[in-house]
Design an enzyme around this catalytic site. Sequence first.
Site, PDB file in Angstrom:
ATOM      1  N   ASP A  94       0.121  -3.982   2.448  1.00 44.86           N
ATOM      2  CA  ASP A  94      -0.513  -4.694   1.350  1.00 44.86           C
ATOM      3  C   ASP A  94      -1.800  -3.768   1.242  1.00 44.86           C
ATOM      4  O   ASP A  94      -2.307  -3.476   2.037  1.00 44.86           O
ATOM      5  CB  ASP A  94      -0.938  -6.145   1.682  1.00 44.86           C
ATOM      6  CG  ASP A  94      -1.638  -6.859   0.613  1.00 44.86           C
ATOM      7  OD1 ASP A  94      -1.537  -6.453  -0.450  1.00 44.86           O
ATOM      8  OD2 ASP A  94      -2.474  -7.714   1.027  1.00 44.86           O
TER       9      ASP A  94
ATOM     10  N   HIS B 289       0.782   3.612  -3.372  1.00 48.28           N
ATOM     11  CA  HIS B 289       1.912   3.052  -2.729  1.00 48.28           C
ATOM     12  C   HIS B 289       2.392   4.384  -2.123  1.00 48.28           C
ATOM     13  O   HIS B 289       3.131   4.175  -1.199  1.00 48.28           O
ATOM     14  CB  HIS B 289       2.753   2.692  -3.897  1.00 48.28           C
ATOM     15  CG  HIS B 289       2.371   1.203  -4.592  1.00 48.28           C
ATOM     16  ND1 HIS B 289       2.121   0.024  -3.632  1.00 48.28           N
ATOM     17  CD2 HIS B 289       2.196   0.901  -5.765  1.00 48.28           C
ATOM     18  CE1 HIS B 289       1.651  -0.872  -4.628  1.00 48.28           C
ATOM     19  NE2 HIS B 289       1.671  -0.246  -5.758  1.00 48.28           N
TER      20      HIS B 289
ATOM     21  N   LEU C 111      15.095   2.823  17.610  1.00 45.01           N
ATOM     22  CA  LEU C 111      14.294   1.868  16.698  1.00 45.01           C
ATOM     23  C   LEU C 111      15.139   1.115  15.742  1.00 45.01           C
ATOM     24  O   LEU C 111      15.866   1.838  15.055  1.00 45.01           O
ATOM     25  CB  LEU C 111      13.209   2.775  16.176  1.00 45.01           C
ATOM     26  CG  LEU C 111      12.298   1.994  15.146  1.00 45.01           C
ATOM     27  CD1 LEU C 111      11.309   1.075  16.022  1.00 45.01           C
ATOM     28  CD2 LEU C 111      11.409   2.804  14.566  1.00 45.01           C
TER      29      LEU C 111
END
Length: 184
Positions: free
Chosen positions: A25, A42, A136
């Site tokens: 965000d 972004h 991961l």
Amino acid sequence: SKCEKLLAEAREAGNLPRHIAIIMDGNGRWAKERGMPRIAGHNQGVKSVKEIVEVCGEIGVEALTLYAFSQENWKRPTWEVSALMKLLMRTIHNEIDNLNSKNVRVKTIGHIELLPPETLKQVQSAIDITKNNTGLVLNLALSYSSRIEIMDAVKKIAKNISQKSISIEKIDEEFFSKSLDTWD
């Protein structure tokens, strides 16, 4: 970087988290503060994420969840949603070989069936390519809503009860947690 330093310090102190979740965000605000278009923010967010994924994989974090695109994001202007979907596809295309070589397994949470077909195809491809990796776990929260996840879990539990595969007495916090999409 600051992220790498903090995680290295946590590892040295024996406080390395097993799972890290990041709500992506503020990228648009970051760009606006610098007089740049929202999409530039972004794009900058993608660079930060790339570094975080690498560091988490290197130091032994088991899972990283990126809350990348919420259900509420569908309400953004069409041009921005389209730009975000293109950015997601481009990022996956550019990074999938690197993720796979680093033993990262890509998974998703959320209602990905709502993604545009070409975006969904790229996401599914990343999942398929990395499905056997053991390092991961990179969870991408796409078209995600915690409220919808909770409602979906309640529906699963109700279905189990109606099919008599579980009794109400067996429902506890652990059972409810295992009914959530985020369980793994």
